[in-house]
Design a protein around this motif. Structure first.
Motif, PDB file in Angstrom:
ATOM      1  N   GLY A  45      26.910 -11.949  11.127  1.00  0.00           N
ATOM      2  CA  GLY A  45      26.967 -13.338  10.699  1.00  0.00           C
ATOM      3  C   GLY A  45      25.744 -13.712   9.891  1.00  0.00           C
ATOM      4  N   ASP A  46      25.804 -14.899   9.320  1.00  0.00           N
ATOM      5  CA  ASP A  46      24.688 -15.422   8.527  1.00  0.00           C
ATOM      6  C   ASP A  46      23.769 -16.240   9.422  1.00  0.00           C
ATOM      7  N   GLY A  47      22.475 -16.027   9.300  1.00  0.00           N
ATOM      8  CA  GLY A  47      21.505 -16.804  10.060  1.00  0.00           C
ATOM      9  C   GLY A  47      21.553 -16.532  11.544  1.00  0.00           C
ATOM     10  N   LEU A  48      21.781 -15.305  11.935  1.00  0.00           N
ATOM     11  CA  LEU A  48      21.898 -14.942  13.343  1.00  0.00           C
ATOM     12  C   LEU A  48      20.521 -14.666  13.932  1.00  0.00           C
ATOM     13  N   ASN A  49      20.242 -15.263  15.062  1.00  0.00           N
ATOM     14  CA  ASN A  49      18.984 -15.020  15.776  1.00  0.00           C
ATOM     15  C   ASN A  49      19.296 -14.470  17.158  1.00  0.00           C
ATOM     16  N   VAL A  50      18.821 -13.277  17.441  1.00  0.00           N
ATOM     17  CA  VAL A  50      19.037 -12.647  18.740  1.00  0.00           C
ATOM     18  C   VAL A  50      17.678 -12.344  19.346  1.00  0.00           C
ATOM     19  N   TYR A  51      17.446 -12.812  20.552  1.00  0.00           N
ATOM     20  CA  TYR A  51      16.172 -12.575  21.235  1.00  0.00           C
ATOM     21  C   TYR A  51      16.439 -11.724  22.478  1.00  0.00           C
ATOM     22  N   ASN A  52      16.061 -10.462  22.411  1.00  0.00           N
ATOM     23  CA  ASN A  52      16.199  -9.555  23.543  1.00  0.00           C
ATOM     24  C   ASN A  52      14.803  -9.062  23.898  1.00  0.00           C
ATOM     25  N   HIS A  53      14.167  -9.735  24.795  1.00  0.00           N
ATOM     26  CA  HIS A  53      12.786  -9.391  25.118  1.00  0.00           C
ATOM     27  C   HIS A  53      12.701  -8.074  25.873  1.00  0.00           C
ATOM     28  N   GLN A  54      13.518  -7.914  26.881  1.00  0.00           N
ATOM     29  CA  GLN A  54      13.554  -6.650  27.611  1.00  0.00           C
ATOM     30  C   GLN A  54      15.007  -6.208  27.705  1.00  0.00           C
ATOM     31  N   SER A  55      15.324  -5.114  27.022  1.00  0.00           N
ATOM     32  CA  SER A  55      16.701  -4.648  26.997  1.00  0.00           C
ATOM     33  C   SER A  55      16.716  -3.140  27.158  1.00  0.00           C
ATOM     34  N   ALA A  56      17.658  -2.640  27.921  1.00  0.00           N
ATOM     35  CA  ALA A  56      17.819  -1.201  28.106  1.00  0.00           C
ATOM     36  C   ALA A  56      19.320  -0.892  28.186  1.00  0.00           C
ATOM     37  N   THR A  57      19.723   0.189  27.560  1.00  0.00           N
ATOM     38  CA  THR A  57      21.127   0.604  27.577  1.00  0.00           C
ATOM     39  C   THR A  57      21.279   1.779  28.526  1.00  0.00           C
ATOM     40  N   ASN A  58      22.172   1.647  29.494  1.00  0.00           N
ATOM     41  CA  ASN A  58      22.411   2.698  30.470  1.00  0.00           C
ATOM     42  C   ASN A  58      23.387   3.717  29.884  1.00  0.00           C
ATOM     43  N   THR A  59      22.928   4.937  29.641  1.00  0.00           N
ATOM     44  CA  THR A  59      23.789   5.990  29.096  1.00  0.00           C
ATOM     45  C   THR A  59      24.127   7.056  30.137  1.00  0.00           C
ATOM     46  N   PHE A  60      23.871   6.779  31.398  1.00  0.00           N
ATOM     47  CA  PHE A  60      24.181   7.729  32.463  1.00  0.00           C
ATOM     48  C   PHE A  60      25.690   7.819  32.644  1.00  0.00           C
ATOM     49  N   ASP A  61      26.245   9.039  32.545  1.00  0.00           N
ATOM     50  CA  ASP A  61      27.687   9.246  32.653  1.00  0.00           C
ATOM     51  C   ASP A  61      27.951  10.450  33.546  1.00  0.00           C
ATOM     52  N   PRO A  62      28.077  10.252  34.848  1.00  0.00           N
ATOM     53  CA  PRO A  62      28.200  11.384  35.771  1.00  0.00           C
ATOM     54  C   PRO A  62      29.561  12.091  35.735  1.00  0.00           C
ATOM     55  N   ASP A  63      30.632  11.439  35.248  1.00  0.00           N
ATOM     56  CA  ASP A  63      31.951  12.067  35.307  1.00  0.00           C
ATOM     57  C   ASP A  63      32.237  13.011  34.133  1.00  0.00           C
ATOM     58  N   VAL A  64      31.379  13.141  33.173  1.00  0.00           N
ATOM     59  CA  VAL A  64      31.431  14.055  32.029  1.00  0.00           C
ATOM     60  C   VAL A  64      32.617  13.766  31.113  1.00  0.00           C
ATOM     61  N   VAL A  65      33.856  13.819  31.604  1.00  0.00           N
ATOM     62  CA  VAL A  65      35.034  13.587  30.780  1.00  0.00           C
ATOM     63  C   VAL A  65      35.595  12.205  31.113  1.00  0.00           C
ATOM     64  N   ASP A  66      35.742  11.367  30.107  1.00  0.00           N
ATOM     65  CA  ASP A  66      36.258  10.019  30.349  1.00  0.00           C
ATOM     66  C   ASP A  66      37.775   9.972  30.227  1.00  0.00           C
ATOM     67  N   GLN A  67      38.310  10.309  29.039  1.00  0.00           N
ATOM     68  CA  GLN A  67      39.747  10.326  28.840  1.00  0.00           C
ATOM     69  C   GLN A  67      40.031  11.345  27.754  1.00  0.00           C
ATOM     70  N   ALA A  68      40.774  12.357  28.099  1.00  0.00           N
ATOM     71  CA  ALA A  68      41.028  13.447  27.159  1.00  0.00           C
ATOM     72  C   ALA A  68      42.159  13.099  26.203  1.00  0.00           C
ATOM     73  N   ASN A  69      42.141  13.749  25.028  1.00  0.00           N
ATOM     74  CA  ASN A  69      43.229  13.604  24.061  1.00  0.00           C
ATOM     75  C   ASN A  69      44.263  14.717  24.226  1.00  0.00           C
ATOM     76  N   ALA A  70      44.104  15.611  25.168  1.00  0.00           N
ATOM     77  CA  ALA A  70      44.936  16.794  25.293  1.00  0.00           C
ATOM     78  C   ALA A  70      46.404  16.462  25.561  1.00  0.00           C
ATOM     79  N   PHE A  71      46.672  15.405  26.304  1.00  0.00           N
ATOM     80  CA  PHE A  71      48.048  15.113  26.693  1.00  0.00           C
ATOM     81  C   PHE A  71      48.672  13.995  25.881  1.00  0.00           C
ATOM     82  N   ASN A  72      48.044  13.612  24.780  1.00  0.00           N
ATOM     83  CA  ASN A  72      48.578  12.541  23.951  1.00  0.00           C
ATOM     84  C   ASN A  72      49.464  13.057  22.835  1.00  0.00           C
ATOM     85  N   VAL A  73      49.802  14.325  22.825  1.00  0.00           N
ATOM     86  CA  VAL A  73      50.579  14.912  21.726  1.00  0.00           C
ATOM     87  C   VAL A  73      52.047  14.589  21.893  1.00  0.00           C
TER      88      VAL A  73
END
Length: 73
Positions: A45-73
């Protein structure tokens, strides 16, 4: 419905792309992506102001596979 197609030049097709000429019943390109983004990442957008003083993104993914494309054929 059949059609006459003239000359076609394909420069490139991406890994998740489909190139088709002619009649087709169903096209299913198979691709998947996982996107991690922090606070305010996809704001637009135009004139957007975002203030994130302390931000962290959690990238921990213990299940390894989320959703496979193997059976979508």
């Amino acid at each position: 419905m059949p059609a006459l197609v003239g000359a076609v030049q394909v420069i490139s097709i991406g890994t998740g792309g489909v190139f088709n000429i002619g009649d087709v019943f169903q096209i299913q390109p198979l691709s998947s992506a996982k996107t991690y983004s922090g606070a305010g990442s996809f704001n637009t957008g135009d004139g957007l102001n975002v203030y994130n003083h302390q931000s962290a993104t959690n990238t921990f993914d213990p299940d390894v596979v989320d959703q496979a494309n193997a059976f979508n054929v």
